[in-house]
Design an enzyme around this catalytic site. Sequence first.
Site, PDB file in Angstrom:
ATOM      1  N   HIS A 114     -11.850   0.101 -28.641  1.00  0.00           N
ATOM      2  CA  HIS A 114     -10.990   0.152 -29.813  1.00  0.00           C
ATOM      3  C   HIS A 114     -10.704   1.608 -30.172  1.00  0.00           C
ATOM      4  CE1 HIS A 114     -13.805   0.873 -33.518  1.00  0.00           C
ATOM      5  NE2 HIS A 114     -14.268   1.518 -32.479  1.00  0.00           N
TER       6      HIS A 114
ATOM      7  N   CYS B  48     -12.986   8.973 -33.650  1.00  0.00           N
ATOM      8  CA  CYS B  48     -12.789   7.516 -33.531  1.00  0.00           C
ATOM      9  C   CYS B  48     -11.306   7.150 -33.425  1.00  0.00           C
ATOM     10  CB  CYS B  48     -13.408   6.790 -34.719  1.00  0.00           C
ATOM     11  SG  CYS B  48     -15.196   6.956 -34.759  1.00  0.00           S
TER      12      CYS B  48
ATOM     13  N   HIS C 201     -12.225   4.173 -27.134  1.00  0.00           N
ATOM     14  CA  HIS C 201     -13.646   4.333 -26.813  1.00  0.00           C
ATOM     15  C   HIS C 201     -14.277   2.947 -26.960  1.00  0.00           C
ATOM     16  CE1 HIS C 201     -13.654   4.673 -31.227  1.00  0.00           C
ATOM     17  NE2 HIS C 201     -14.857   4.129 -31.158  1.00  0.00           N
TER      18      HIS C 201
ATOM     19  N   HIS D  24     -17.747   0.111 -27.451  1.00  0.00           N
ATOM     20  CA  HIS D  24     -19.054  -0.190 -28.050  1.00  0.00           C
ATOM     21  C   HIS D  24     -19.638  -1.432 -27.386  1.00  0.00           C
ATOM     22  CE1 HIS D  24     -18.576   2.603 -31.404  1.00  0.00           C
ATOM     23  NE2 HIS D  24     -17.326   2.163 -31.534  1.00  0.00           N
TER      24      HIS D  24
ATOM     25  N   ASP E  26     -14.645 -10.169 -25.841  1.00  0.00           N
ATOM     26  CA  ASP E  26     -15.467  -9.528 -24.811  1.00  0.00           C
ATOM     27  C   ASP E  26     -14.609  -8.910 -23.708  1.00  0.00           C
ATOM     28  OD1 ASP E  26     -17.905  -8.788 -23.631  1.00  0.00           O
ATOM     29  OD2 ASP E  26     -17.861 -10.552 -22.337  1.00  0.00           O
ATOM     30  N   HIS E  27     -14.877  -7.642 -23.423  1.00  0.00           N
ATOM     31  CA  HIS E  27     -14.144  -6.866 -22.413  1.00  0.00           C
ATOM     32  C   HIS E  27     -12.662  -6.756 -22.746  1.00  0.00           C
ATOM     33  CE1 HIS E  27     -17.925  -7.305 -20.355  1.00  0.00           C
ATOM     34  NE2 HIS E  27     -17.548  -6.377 -19.501  1.00  0.00           N
TER      35      HIS E  27
ATOM     36  N   GLU F  52     -22.389  -2.299 -34.634  1.00  0.00           N
ATOM     37  CA  GLU F  52     -21.538  -1.474 -33.775  1.00  0.00           C
ATOM     38  C   GLU F  52     -22.365  -0.471 -32.968  1.00  0.00           C
ATOM     39  OE1 GLU F  52     -17.335   0.660 -34.583  1.00  0.00           O
ATOM     40  OE2 GLU F  52     -19.078   1.754 -35.288  1.00  0.00           O
TER      41      GLU F  52
HETATM   42 NI    NI Z   1     -15.763   2.951 -32.573  1.00  0.00          NI
END
Ligand code: NI
Length: 138
Positions: free
Chosen positions: A15, A34, A40, A42, A80-81, A127
Amino acid sequence: MMIHLTRRERFNAAHRLFNEDWDDKKNFECFGKCANPNWHGHNYELFVTVKGNVNPQLGFVVNLKRLSKIIKEKVIEKLDHKNLNLEVDFLQGKVVSTENIAIGIWEQLEPAVKNIGIELHCVKVVETENNFVEYFGS
Ligand code: NI
C-alpha cells in the site's frame, strides 16, 4: 454464558498512504515515506473477535472452521498479496491506513457473522509489531 472468541488470520499486502485530493508535496508532508509512490508492504495480522453464548451441546460459541472460512472468503482472499490501494473494492477512494482497513474489514464481516448467529465484537489489525488498531463497530 457470553464468551468472546478470537480467530487470527494473516495477509501480506502493499500500500501507500496517499490522499488523492492532494498533490505529492502535501502527501509527503503528511505521510512521509509511507507516501512512497512505488509502494511498500506489510505482513498484516488480523484478529477477529466474535461473541456469543456457549452452545451447551457443542461446548463452543461457533465452529472455528466456519468462522475462518467466512474471514478467508470475505476478507483474506481480497487482501492477501494485493495492492490495497489499487485492487481492493472496499478500500477504493479511501486513504489506505490501518484504521480504514479495520473499518473496511468490519463492514465486510459483520453481516456474514450475524448470519451464522453470532455477533462481531472487534476487528484488530496489526500493521507492525509496534502499531495496531482495534475497531468495535462504532
Ligand atoms: Ni505502511
